[in-house]
Design a protein around this motif. Structure first.
Motif, PDB file in Angstrom:
ATOM      1  N   VAL A   1       0.866  -1.171   0.000  1.00  0.00           N
ATOM      2  CA  VAL A   1       0.000   0.000   0.000  1.00  0.00           C
ATOM      3  C   VAL A   1       0.906   1.224   0.000  1.00  0.00           C
ATOM      4  N   HIS A   2       0.740   2.060  -1.044  1.00  0.00           N
ATOM      5  CA  HIS A   2       1.543   3.276  -1.171  1.00  0.00           C
ATOM      6  C   HIS A   2       0.666   4.374  -1.757  1.00  0.00           C
ATOM      7  N   ASN A   3       0.597   5.512  -1.067  1.00  0.00           N
ATOM      8  CA  ASN A   3      -0.210   6.661  -1.502  1.00  0.00           C
ATOM      9  C   ASN A   3      -1.652   6.274  -1.809  1.00  0.00           C
ATOM     10  N   GLY A   4      -2.227   5.390  -1.011  1.00  0.00           N
ATOM     11  CA  GLY A   4      -3.612   4.988  -1.194  1.00  0.00           C
ATOM     12  C   GLY A   4      -3.818   3.894  -2.232  1.00  0.00           C
ATOM     13  N   ASP A   5      -2.794   3.558  -2.992  1.00  0.00           N
ATOM     14  CA  ASP A   5      -2.895   2.484  -3.981  1.00  0.00           C
ATOM     15  C   ASP A   5      -2.496   1.161  -3.347  1.00  0.00           C
ATOM     16  N   THR A   6      -3.288   0.137  -3.592  1.00  0.00           N
ATOM     17  CA  THR A   6      -2.980  -1.210  -3.104  1.00  0.00           C
ATOM     18  C   THR A   6      -2.634  -2.076  -4.295  1.00  0.00           C
ATOM     19  N   MET A   7      -1.538  -2.802  -4.189  1.00  0.00           N
ATOM     20  CA  MET A   7      -1.109  -3.673  -5.283  1.00  0.00           C
ATOM     21  C   MET A   7      -0.711  -5.033  -4.730  1.00  0.00           C
ATOM     22  N   LEU A   8      -0.997  -6.076  -5.477  1.00  0.00           N
ATOM     23  CA  LEU A   8      -0.627  -7.437  -5.107  1.00  0.00           C
ATOM     24  C   LEU A   8       0.484  -7.887  -6.035  1.00  0.00           C
ATOM     25  N   LEU A   9       1.623  -8.252  -5.442  1.00  0.00           N
ATOM     26  CA  LEU A   9       2.778  -8.697  -6.215  1.00  0.00           C
ATOM     27  C   LEU A   9       3.106 -10.131  -5.831  1.00  0.00           C
ATOM     28  N   HIS A  10       3.735 -10.846  -6.748  1.00  0.00           N
ATOM     29  CA  HIS A  10       4.101 -12.240  -6.509  1.00  0.00           C
ATOM     30  C   HIS A  10       5.618 -12.376  -6.455  1.00  0.00           C
ATOM     31  N   GLN A  11       6.071 -13.272  -5.603  1.00  0.00           N
ATOM     32  CA  GLN A  11       7.503 -13.447  -5.361  1.00  0.00           C
ATOM     33  C   GLN A  11       8.204 -14.022  -6.590  1.00  0.00           C
TER      34      GLN A  11
ATOM     35  N   SER B   1      19.939 -13.298  -4.638  1.00  0.00           N
ATOM     36  CA  SER B   1      20.203 -12.509  -3.440  1.00  0.00           C
ATOM     37  C   SER B   1      19.133 -11.440  -3.330  1.00  0.00           C
ATOM     38  N   GLY B   2      18.656 -11.197  -2.135  1.00  0.00           N
ATOM     39  CA  GLY B   2      17.663 -10.158  -1.918  1.00  0.00           C
ATOM     40  C   GLY B   2      16.249 -10.668  -2.087  1.00  0.00           C
ATOM     41  N   ILE B   3      15.315  -9.720  -2.176  1.00  0.00           N
ATOM     42  CA  ILE B   3      13.891 -10.019  -2.299  1.00  0.00           C
ATOM     43  C   ILE B   3      13.377  -9.319  -3.544  1.00  0.00           C
ATOM     44  N   ARG B   4      12.476 -10.000  -4.258  1.00  0.00           N
ATOM     45  CA  ARG B   4      11.902  -9.413  -5.469  1.00  0.00           C
ATOM     46  C   ARG B   4      10.466  -9.911  -5.618  1.00  0.00           C
ATOM     47  N   TYR B   5       9.537  -8.949  -5.729  1.00  0.00           N
ATOM     48  CA  TYR B   5       8.135  -9.226  -5.996  1.00  0.00           C
ATOM     49  C   TYR B   5       7.729  -8.370  -7.191  1.00  0.00           C
ATOM     50  N   SER B   6       6.827  -8.896  -8.027  1.00  0.00           N
ATOM     51  CA  SER B   6       6.407  -8.119  -9.195  1.00  0.00           C
ATOM     52  C   SER B   6       5.031  -8.558  -9.675  1.00  0.00           C
ATOM     53  N   ASN B   7       4.431  -7.692 -10.489  1.00  0.00           N
ATOM     54  CA  ASN B   7       3.255  -8.020 -11.289  1.00  0.00           C
ATOM     55  C   ASN B   7       3.446  -7.319 -12.630  1.00  0.00           C
TER      56      ASN B   7
ATOM     57  N   GLY C   1      19.012  -3.999   2.568  1.00  0.00           N
ATOM     58  CA  GLY C   1      18.270  -2.958   3.264  1.00  0.00           C
ATOM     59  C   GLY C   1      17.784  -1.819   2.389  1.00  0.00           C
ATOM     60  N   GLU C   2      18.123  -1.824   1.117  1.00  0.00           N
ATOM     61  CA  GLU C   2      17.657  -0.781   0.198  1.00  0.00           C
ATOM     62  C   GLU C   2      16.409  -1.271  -0.531  1.00  0.00           C
ATOM     63  N   ILE C   3      15.336  -0.502  -0.390  1.00  0.00           N
ATOM     64  CA  ILE C   3      14.045  -0.863  -0.950  1.00  0.00           C
ATOM     65  C   ILE C   3      13.726   0.060  -2.117  1.00  0.00           C
ATOM     66  N   THR C   4      13.215  -0.538  -3.207  1.00  0.00           N
ATOM     67  CA  THR C   4      12.800   0.235  -4.374  1.00  0.00           C
ATOM     68  C   THR C   4      11.489  -0.340  -4.901  1.00  0.00           C
TER      69      THR C   4
END
Length: 110
Positions: free
Chosen positions: A63-73, A78-84, A94-97
């Motif tokens: 949830v960002h700026n009132g928008d809700t999005m569902l992403l899949h792993q 290395s690290g974490i990645r979710y997308s749609n 520790g760096e999030i984008t």
């Protein structure tokens, strides 16, 4: 005084039982893995990004700026990645984008 005769097999059996009893005393009970984890991240401007990870389904609701999005792993080395189809969320050291297409809509980088 009476001396008991004990066979070596009996001694071995008693030692084995003692080892089993002592090893059972040291077992730890593990906590079950939480299926859902919720956290909120802030950037330097004070904007927030709410993340709700679902470990069971391999998805993350953001949830960002009132928008809700569902992403899949996605699988990463290395690290974490979710997308749609529209969004890409990455976390590495520790760096999030969060990107929408090629545009960065949220980052916690300094």
């Amino acid at each position: 005084m009476r001396i008991l005769k004990v066979s070596s097999l009996t001694i071995l059996l008693l030692i084995s039982v003692l080892i089993m009893i002592l090893s059972a005393c040291g077992t730890k009970k593990t906590k079950p893995i939480r299926q859902e984890v919720k956290t909120t991240v802030y950037n330097l401007a004070g904007d927030s990004l709410i993340l709700k990870y679902n470990n069971g389904s391999g998805s993350c609701k953001l949830v960002h700026n009132g928008d809700t999005m569902l992403l899949h792993q996605d699988t990463t080395a290395s690290g974490i990645r979710y997308s749609n189809k529209q969004y890409l969320y990455t976390e590495w050291h520790g760096e999030i984008t969060l990107k929408k297409g090629k545009d960065i809509v949220f980052t916690n980088k300094k």
